[in-house]
Design an enzyme around this catalytic site. Structure first.
Site, PDB file in Angstrom:
ATOM      1  N   SER A   1      71.571 -65.811  13.775  1.00 56.95           N
ATOM      2  CA  SER A   1      71.009 -66.451  12.583  1.00 56.95           C
ATOM      3  C   SER A   1      70.558 -67.862  12.890  1.00 56.95           C
ATOM      4  CB  SER A   1      72.041 -66.499  11.457  1.00 56.95           C
ATOM      5  OG  SER A   1      71.501 -67.232  10.374  1.00 56.95           O
TER       6      SER A   1
ATOM      7  N   LYS B   1      77.034 -60.286  10.558  1.00 57.63           N
ATOM      8  CA  LYS B   1      75.704 -60.868  10.329  1.00 57.63           C
ATOM      9  C   LYS B   1      75.140 -60.375   8.990  1.00 57.63           C
ATOM     10  CE  LYS B   1      71.737 -62.947  10.998  1.00 57.63           C
ATOM     11  NZ  LYS B   1      70.597 -62.271  10.578  1.00 57.63           N
TER      12      LYS B   1
HETATM   13  P1  NBP Z   1      59.766 -58.860  14.456  1.00 62.52           P
HETATM   14  O1  NBP Z   1      60.886 -58.334  13.654  1.00 62.52           O
HETATM   15  O2  NBP Z   1      58.469 -59.126  13.799  1.00 62.52           O
HETATM   16  O3  NBP Z   1      59.531 -57.861  15.693  1.00 62.52           O
HETATM   17  C1  NBP Z   1      58.513 -58.105  16.611  1.00 62.52           C
HETATM   18  C2  NBP Z   1      58.774 -57.407  17.921  1.00 62.52           C
HETATM   19  O4  NBP Z   1      58.966 -55.998  17.709  1.00 62.52           O
HETATM   20  C3  NBP Z   1      57.577 -57.527  18.841  1.00 62.52           C
HETATM   21  O5  NBP Z   1      58.034 -57.606  20.155  1.00 62.52           O
HETATM   22  C4  NBP Z   1      56.839 -56.227  18.588  1.00 62.52           C
HETATM   23  O6  NBP Z   1      56.035 -55.844  19.646  1.00 62.52           O
HETATM   24  C5  NBP Z   1      57.996 -55.297  18.472  1.00 62.52           C
HETATM   25  N1  NBP Z   1      57.608 -54.032  17.847  1.00 62.52           N
HETATM   26  C6  NBP Z   1      57.248 -53.735  16.573  1.00 62.52           C
HETATM   27 BR1  NBP Z   1      57.106 -54.963  15.207  1.00 62.52          BR
HETATM   28  N2  NBP Z   1      56.966 -52.453  16.372  1.00 62.52           N
HETATM   29  C7  NBP Z   1      57.145 -51.883  17.567  1.00 62.52           C
HETATM   30  C8  NBP Z   1      57.008 -50.563  18.030  1.00 62.52           C
HETATM   31  N3  NBP Z   1      56.679 -49.560  17.204  1.00 62.52           N
HETATM   32  N4  NBP Z   1      57.257 -50.314  19.314  1.00 62.52           N
HETATM   33  C9  NBP Z   1      57.598 -51.315  20.155  1.00 62.52           C
HETATM   34  N5  NBP Z   1      57.757 -52.601  19.786  1.00 62.52           N
HETATM   35  C10 NBP Z   1      57.526 -52.884  18.503  1.00 62.52           C
HETATM   36  O7  NBP Z   1      60.183 -60.173  15.266  1.00 62.52           O
HETATM   37  P2  NBP Z   1      61.185 -61.375  14.919  1.00 62.52           P
HETATM   38  O8  NBP Z   1      60.881 -61.945  13.587  1.00 62.52           O
HETATM   39  O9  NBP Z   1      61.155 -62.245  16.123  1.00 62.52           O
HETATM   40  O10 NBP Z   1      62.606 -60.668  14.836  1.00 62.52           O
HETATM   41  C11 NBP Z   1      63.189 -59.938  15.891  1.00 62.52           C
HETATM   42  C12 NBP Z   1      64.501 -59.371  15.378  1.00 62.52           C
HETATM   43  O11 NBP Z   1      65.367 -60.456  14.998  1.00 62.52           O
HETATM   44  C13 NBP Z   1      64.370 -58.498  14.124  1.00 62.52           C
HETATM   45  O12 NBP Z   1      65.342 -57.501  14.140  1.00 62.52           O
HETATM   46  C14 NBP Z   1      64.646 -59.465  13.001  1.00 62.52           C
HETATM   47  O13 NBP Z   1      65.122 -58.806  11.832  1.00 62.52           O
HETATM   48  C15 NBP Z   1      65.711 -60.356  13.622  1.00 62.52           C
HETATM   49  N6  NBP Z   1      65.817 -61.717  13.082  1.00 62.52           N
HETATM   50  C16 NBP Z   1      64.715 -62.392  12.696  1.00 62.52           C
HETATM   51  C17 NBP Z   1      64.835 -63.692  12.202  1.00 62.52           C
HETATM   52  C18 NBP Z   1      63.630 -64.496  11.769  1.00 62.52           C
HETATM   53  O14 NBP Z   1      63.832 -65.587  11.226  1.00 62.52           O
HETATM   54  N7  NBP Z   1      62.404 -64.024  12.003  1.00 62.52           N
HETATM   55  C19 NBP Z   1      66.100 -64.285  12.128  1.00 62.52           C
HETATM   56  C20 NBP Z   1      67.209 -63.556  12.575  1.00 62.52           C
HETATM   57  C21 NBP Z   1      67.049 -62.283  13.052  1.00 62.52           C
HETATM   58  P3  NBP Z   1      54.439 -56.122  19.612  1.00 62.52           P
HETATM   59  O15 NBP Z   1      54.290 -57.562  19.952  1.00 62.52           O
HETATM   60  O16 NBP Z   1      53.894 -55.222  20.640  1.00 62.52           O
HETATM   61  O17 NBP Z   1      53.984 -55.816  18.213  1.00 62.52           O
END
Ligand code: NBP
Length: 482
Positions: free
Chosen positions: A129, A184
């Site tokens: 987080s 979490k």
């Molecule tokens: P996202 O949740 O937006 O995920 C992006 C990543 O997933 C990229 O590498 C993308 O690849 C890949 N991806 C997707 Br979308 N669909 C795919 C598929 N069908 N096959 C293969 N790869 C795929 O990124 P994030 O916001 O950095 O979050 C990452 C994780 O951390 C998530 O589980 C999220 O819930 C969690 N999280 C996020 C935050 C926040 O503040 N954003 C905070 C804490 C936890 P691509 O580039 O090829 O599309």
């Protein structure tokens, strides 16, 4: 020659920032992303001049890792995690570690720990987080899963995590199975509650005639009190923020909330475990109601209700709101820890609640001075049954109670909804009642369905059925609790 200490798959906002954080702490990180052009963009952009190793296939990625291999996934939760596990596993050896740092459902993590365990691989489900900034400069990290993997991951995770004032990392071992992702999930549920409580406070202040500038000042002042927290701090900044035309941006934002599911999961699990997580559940419903914008616009023209009345003493009202916010927040955390206590018992995790409070103390979205007080409560009594029973919080509730009640009386009089604050007070009054009307409820259940009841004058566990109408039989329904 493999040279990377850890490999990370998923170069979106969280992944990129975690990689740079690890790099800054001296670790060499190999990276891979489904859309491989993002690897090149990352190496030419934020990672330029760093030790980050870019790879363009899973084979190349795995080959770049030191043994035991540490593979971290920062991808969209759900099927995508399973897909990457399936791609990576054929290239791994016994003892290698796979870490899922996304927001996965804890039952998925539980399953993955077992499935990979059967192959001799160690799986960790680690909640992270702190959003983008946390990932870059120090998040709160909540790892759980295969205990044998912890020693190999600990130096990296504790180095990159946030630290509290005395340098203790906001990252510690949570427990077996899906417990890391569970903690979490509850963190996110509490975040839903905190956010909604602040929004209800803002709604009532606005109804009382406070301007955005005044509210920004009030929240800033509160951020120097026991309410000091990241969410109060950003609320003050948001309320002060001006759009390009000089007006307050917050007034132009559509009042329809989004959600990604972790609050809902927390509430669903509370229902499964039979725990009264009322405040977080109300926060989820408040988002659902806000999302019905068009319905609300129609209803607003049709359904009558009272209007706010001018106040004699606005300062006093603002103080009562501060007390309402503080008391409700204590209830929310008490409920959250009740849920984790029950989950720990039912799922056999042996969670350390003081350590959890410390992990949330810094780096994460709910970070606050208040979590330090919770940590101290668990230091005083490791097996504290309920936060509300700790002397510090008992005193805080006593001090805040009259303001809490008067603020909510105003919300009812004015017709301004405060679902989380109201449910918190209802919980508080219910929890401190040695008698609730469930005697009548049990009688009704026995009357219409022969569901039986226990008696005050008999030992617990002894069940009775009454033939209420004289026409029913003496056969009772089986007694069990779902
Ligand atoms: P996202 O949740 O937006 O995920 C992006 C990543 O997933 C990229 O590498 C993308 O690849 C890949 N991806 C997707 Br979308 N669909 C795919 C598929 N069908 N096959 C293969 N790869 C795929 O990124 P994030 O916001 O950095 O979050 C990452 C994780 O951390 C998530 O589980 C999220 O819930 C969690 N999280 C996020 C935050 C926040 O503040 N954003 C905070 C804490 C936890 P691509 O580039 O090829 O599309």
């Amino acid at each position: 020659m493999p040279k990377a200490d850890i490999g990370l798959i998923g170069l979106a906002v969280m992944g990129q920032n975690l990689v740079m954080n690890m790099n800054d702490h001296g670790f060499t990180v190999a990276v891979y992303n489904r859309t491989t052009s993002k690897v090149d963009e990352f190496l030419a952009g934020p990672a330029k001049g760093s030790k980050v190793v870019g790879t363009r296939s899973i084979e190349e990625f795995v080959a770049a890792l030191k043994k035991p291999r540490r593979v971290m996934l920062m991808v969209k939760a759900g099927e995508v995690v399973d897909q990457f596990i399936a791609q990576v596993v054929p290239h791994l050896e016994k003892g290698d570690i796979v870490i899922d740092g996304g927001n996965s459902l804890y039952t998925d993590t539980q399953r993955r720990v077992e499935e990979l365990g059967k192959k001799g691989l160690l799986f960790l489900g680690s909640g992270i987080s702190g959003g983008e900034e946390g990932a870059r400069h120090g998040p709160s990290i909540m790892p759980g899963g295969a205990p044998e993997a912890w020693a190999a991951v600990k130096p990296i995770f504790q180095a990159i995590s946030a630290k509290v004032e005395d340098g203790t990392p906001c990252c510690d071992w949570v427990g077996k199975g899906g417990s890391g992702h569970y903690v979490k999930m509850v963190h996110n549920g509490i975040e839903y509650g905190d956010i909604q409580l602040i929004c209800e406070t803002y709604h009532l202040m606005r109804a009382a005639g406070c301007s955005n500038t005044e509210m920004a000042e009030i929240f800033s002042a509160w951020n120097r009190s026991e309410l000091l927290s990241y969410l109060i701090e950003i609320t003050a900044k948001i309320l002060a923020y001006k759009d390009t035309d000089g007006s307050h941006l917050v007034d132009h934002i559509l009042d329809a909330a989004g959600q990604k599911g972790t609050g809902k999961w927390t509430s669903i699990d509370a229902l499964e475990l039979g725990m009264p997580l009322t405040l977080i559940s109300e926060a989820v419903y408040a988002r659902c109601l806000s999302a019905l914008k068009e319905d609300r616009v129609t209803a607003a023209k049709v359904l009558p209700g009272p209007a706010p009345k001018p106040l004699k003493d606005r300062k006093e009202f603002v103080e009562s709101l501060r007390q309402a916010l503080y008391a409700s927040k204590i209830v929310s955390y008490a409920q959250g820890f009740m849920l984790m206590r029950e989950a720990s018992r039912q799922y056999g995790w042996d969670l350390n609640f003081g350590a959890i409070a410390l992990m949330w103390r810094g780096g994460c979205i709910i970070r606050s001075i208040f979590l330090g007080d919770i940590k101290k409560a668990f230091d005083r009594k490791k097996d504290l049954h309920n936060l509300l029973l700790d002397d510090f919080f008992k005193k805080a509730m006593t001090g805040a109670q009259s303001g809490w009640r008067s603020a909510l009386a105003r919300s009812l009089e004015w017709g301004i909804p405060a679902p989380c604050m109201t449910s918190a007070l209802a919980f508080y009054d219910g929890y401190r009642s040695d008698r609730l009307p469930a005697n009548l409820l049990q009688a009704q259940r026995d009357y219409f369905g022969a569901h039986t009841y226990e008696r005050l004058d008999k030992p617990r566990g002894q069940f009775f059925h009454t033939n209420w109408t004289g026409t029913g039989g003496s056969v009772s329904s089986t007694t069990y609790n779902a």
